[in-house]
Design a protein around this motif. Structure first.
Motif, mmCIF file in Angstrom:
data_model
loop_
_atom_site.group_PDB
_atom_site.id
_atom_site.type_symbol
_atom_site.label_atom_id
_atom_site.label_comp_id
_atom_site.label_asym_id
_atom_site.label_seq_id
_atom_site.Cartn_x
_atom_site.Cartn_y
_atom_site.Cartn_z
ATOM 1 N N UNK A 1 0.818 -1.204 0.000
ATOM 2 C CA UNK A 1 0.000 0.000 0.000
ATOM 3 C C UNK A 1 0.861 1.268 0.000
ATOM 4 N N UNK A 2 2.072 1.175 0.501
ATOM 5 C CA UNK A 2 2.961 2.333 0.438
ATOM 6 C C UNK A 2 3.335 2.648 -1.010
ATOM 7 N N UNK A 3 3.454 1.613 -1.833
ATOM 8 C CA UNK A 3 3.709 1.819 -3.258
ATOM 9 C C UNK A 3 2.439 2.298 -3.945
ATOM 10 N N UNK A 4 1.318 1.676 -3.571
ATOM 11 C CA UNK A 4 0.035 1.990 -4.201
ATOM 12 C C UNK A 4 -0.349 3.446 -4.009
ATOM 13 N N UNK A 5 -0.050 3.992 -2.851
ATOM 14 C CA UNK A 5 -0.480 5.348 -2.533
ATOM 15 C C UNK A 5 0.572 6.412 -2.830
ATOM 16 N N UNK A 6 1.700 6.036 -3.386
ATOM 17 C CA UNK A 6 2.703 7.040 -3.740
ATOM 18 C C UNK A 6 2.175 7.978 -4.814
ATOM 19 N N UNK A 7 1.533 7.404 -5.826
ATOM 20 C CA UNK A 7 0.968 8.200 -6.914
ATOM 21 C C UNK A 7 -0.492 7.812 -7.096
ATOM 22 N N UNK A 8 -1.383 8.726 -6.805
ATOM 23 C CA UNK A 8 -2.819 8.461 -6.863
ATOM 24 C C UNK A 8 -3.411 9.252 -8.021
ATOM 25 N N UNK A 9 -3.999 8.557 -8.981
ATOM 26 C CA UNK A 9 -4.641 9.196 -10.129
ATOM 27 C C UNK A 9 -6.055 8.660 -10.234
ATOM 28 N N UNK B 1 -9.620 6.756 3.320
ATOM 29 C CA UNK B 1 -8.609 5.750 3.627
ATOM 30 C C UNK B 1 -7.343 6.405 4.158
ATOM 31 N N UNK B 2 -6.930 7.511 3.530
ATOM 32 C CA UNK B 2 -5.737 8.224 3.995
ATOM 33 C C UNK B 2 -5.949 8.748 5.415
ATOM 34 N N UNK B 3 -7.156 9.249 5.686
ATOM 35 C CA UNK B 3 -7.435 9.766 7.026
ATOM 36 C C UNK B 3 -7.475 8.645 8.069
ATOM 37 N N UNK B 4 -7.973 7.478 7.658
ATOM 38 C CA UNK B 4 -8.081 6.360 8.600
ATOM 39 C C UNK B 4 -6.733 5.701 8.868
ATOM 40 N N UNK C 1 -3.150 7.066 9.028
ATOM 41 C CA UNK C 1 -2.278 8.250 8.967
ATOM 42 C C UNK C 1 -0.903 7.991 8.377
ATOM 43 N N UNK C 2 -0.400 6.744 8.495
ATOM 44 C CA UNK C 2 0.937 6.472 7.955
ATOM 45 C C UNK C 2 0.983 6.640 6.442
ATOM 46 N N UNK C 3 -0.179 6.545 5.768
ATOM 47 C CA UNK C 3 -0.205 6.688 4.309
ATOM 48 C C UNK C 3 0.083 8.118 3.870
ATOM 49 N N UNK C 4 -0.260 9.089 4.696
ATOM 50 C CA UNK C 4 -0.048 10.477 4.307
ATOM 51 C C UNK C 4 1.423 10.796 4.075
ATOM 52 N N UNK C 5 2.307 10.015 4.673
ATOM 53 C CA UNK C 5 3.742 10.251 4.515
ATOM 54 C C UNK C 5 4.277 9.772 3.170
ATOM 55 N N UNK C 6 3.524 8.907 2.469
ATOM 56 C CA UNK C 6 4.056 8.323 1.239
ATOM 57 C C UNK C 6 3.467 8.948 -0.019
#
Length: 408
Positions: A41-49, A73-76, A78-83
């Motif tokens: 998911x860290x790879x998946x959320x690096x570039x969101x289109x 999902x990003x709000x739920x 929080x670690x995703x916001x960094x990637x």
């Protein structure tokens, strides 16, 4: 480490494997196990289109919209916001009044705003929301967002656009955009296609701005004192003298000028040449209904451009590929070659021409009086293709695809 077939794979190896997977495959990996999910998911959320169609007159929950699902999902987590490094959202809506979209769009924009506030490492933000004319206050989306790492910002689809302020009920877009840009000091690429108001920016805002695309009104408020060398204008055929004077106040000379998103008359080109004489590369969509010479017909009427081009003393590349020649005939090789020669007499720096036929001509390196078709015959897609300026205009092409590396 994870065991696969009796072999233990370190996280670095798994990351290298997952990085080469498509978005749908990564979405499958995310659901495989907790360990795989943390990596994938860290790879998946690096570039969101995200590219989606909004349903009109819908009163259903906002979470049925994929943009809202992603933001939630990003709000739920929080670690995703960094990637997240890139976020691109494009909404498609039906033509006509957009008021019917408000019950659905407003809560989605509020969720997106909350998510944007957390994306402190975001580098590229592209929002094309398809809601021009809807009485929405852009603050619902942009307020409170301070993005110190943001380098590219593209914003369209909210506000009045070209509607008269007299018939548009919501506040001006410029206030919300100005406040947002004041909190994004690293922005170097800025695209505001639907902003037809002047921005009120502090003098120290946008110190790294390199290229801008938008209306002449917006450009005249953004460029003064900033190092913008690439300019793309959109909107009307008429630009006021005051706006041209202020556009010319950028702290460095404008060398790349893109006029492919507006119909340009020879008179406007003449006015621009007085203020932007350092232009080296120019892309133009000519308004051919304004006959350049009544005695000429077909593509030959472009010969009337000679006096205008002569005013651009540094011009070495002219791209007319966005110009439609319907109804006036297409040029043949002999006519195009003759035009190149004529223009080169008026503009000695000219070395490369792309015609409305998309045929490219270059000055012969051994004989400056001879023009030859460039290798490849035509300009790919009518753009700058393989030329140096193409790489500089790449940021403006973002957000146009529908591929997505995001998951819900």
């Amino acid at each position: 480490m994870t065991t696969m077939g009796g072999v233990q794979l370190p996280n670095e190896t798994l990351h290298a494997i997952f990085e080469n997977l498509s978005a749908p495959s990564l979405a499958v990996v995310v659901r495989t196990c907790h360990h795989f999910r943390l990596i994938a998911e860290r790879i998946l959320y690096t570039s969101i289109v995200i590219c989606e169609t909004l349903p009109p007159f819908s009163h259903g929950p906002a979470f049925n919209i994929y943009s809202a699902t992603c933001a939630s999902t990003i709000l739920a987590r929080p670690h995703l916001s960094d990637v997240v490094r890139k976020l691109s959202i494009r909404w498609h809506t039906d033509p006509g009044p957009r008021v019917g979209y408000l019950p659905l769009a407003t809560p989605v924009l509020e969720i997106l705003n909350r998510a944007l506030r957390t994306l402190q490492h975001l580098e590229q933000l592209e929002l094309a929301l398809g809601l021009i004319g809807a009485p929405l206050d852009e603050r619902v989306l942009l307020d409170g967002c301070h993005l110190p790492a943001l380098r590219g910002f593209s914003f369209s689809g909210l506000g009045r656009g070209t509607l008269s302020p007299k018939v548009y009920a919501a506040p001006s877009t410029s206030t919300a955009i100005s406040r947002f840009l004041s909190g994004a000091p690293a922005v170097s690429h800025l695209r505001l296609l639907d902003c037809y108001d002047a921005l009120e920016l502090p003098a120290d805002a946008l110190p790294a701005l390199h290229d801008f695309r938008g209306s002449a009104i917006a450009a005249s408020s953004v460029l003064p004192g900033r190092p913008v060398s690439l300019l793309g204008l959109v909107g009307h055929e008429f630009i006021t003298e005051r706006d041209l004077q202020r556009i010319a106040m950028s702290s460095v000379p404008i060398r790349w000028l893109d006029l492919s998103m507006m119909s340009v008359t020879p008179i406007l080109l003449r006015d621009i040449s007085r203020h932007l004489p350092a232009v080296e590369v120019m892309k133009v969509k000519l308004a051919l209904r304004h006959t350049l010479h009544h005695a000429l017909s077909g593509i030959s009427l472009l010969a009337g451009l000679s006096p205008v081009l002569g005013a651009f003393t540094a011009l070495h590349q002219l791209d007319l590929s966005p110009t439609s020649v319907d109804g006036v005939g297409r040029g043949n090789a002999l006519e195009e070659s003759a035009l190149c020669t004529t223009w080169a007499r008026a503009c000695p720096a000219l070395r490369h021409v792309v015609f409305p036929s998309r045929t490219e001509w270059r000055r012969d390196s051994d004989n400056a009086d001879v023009w030859v078709p460039a290798a490849g015959a035509t300009a790919a897609g009518g753009g700058y293709g393989k030329h140096e300026c193409a790489r500089k205009w790449v940021p403006w092409r973002g957000g146009e695809g529908c591929a997505s590396r995001s998951g819900g």
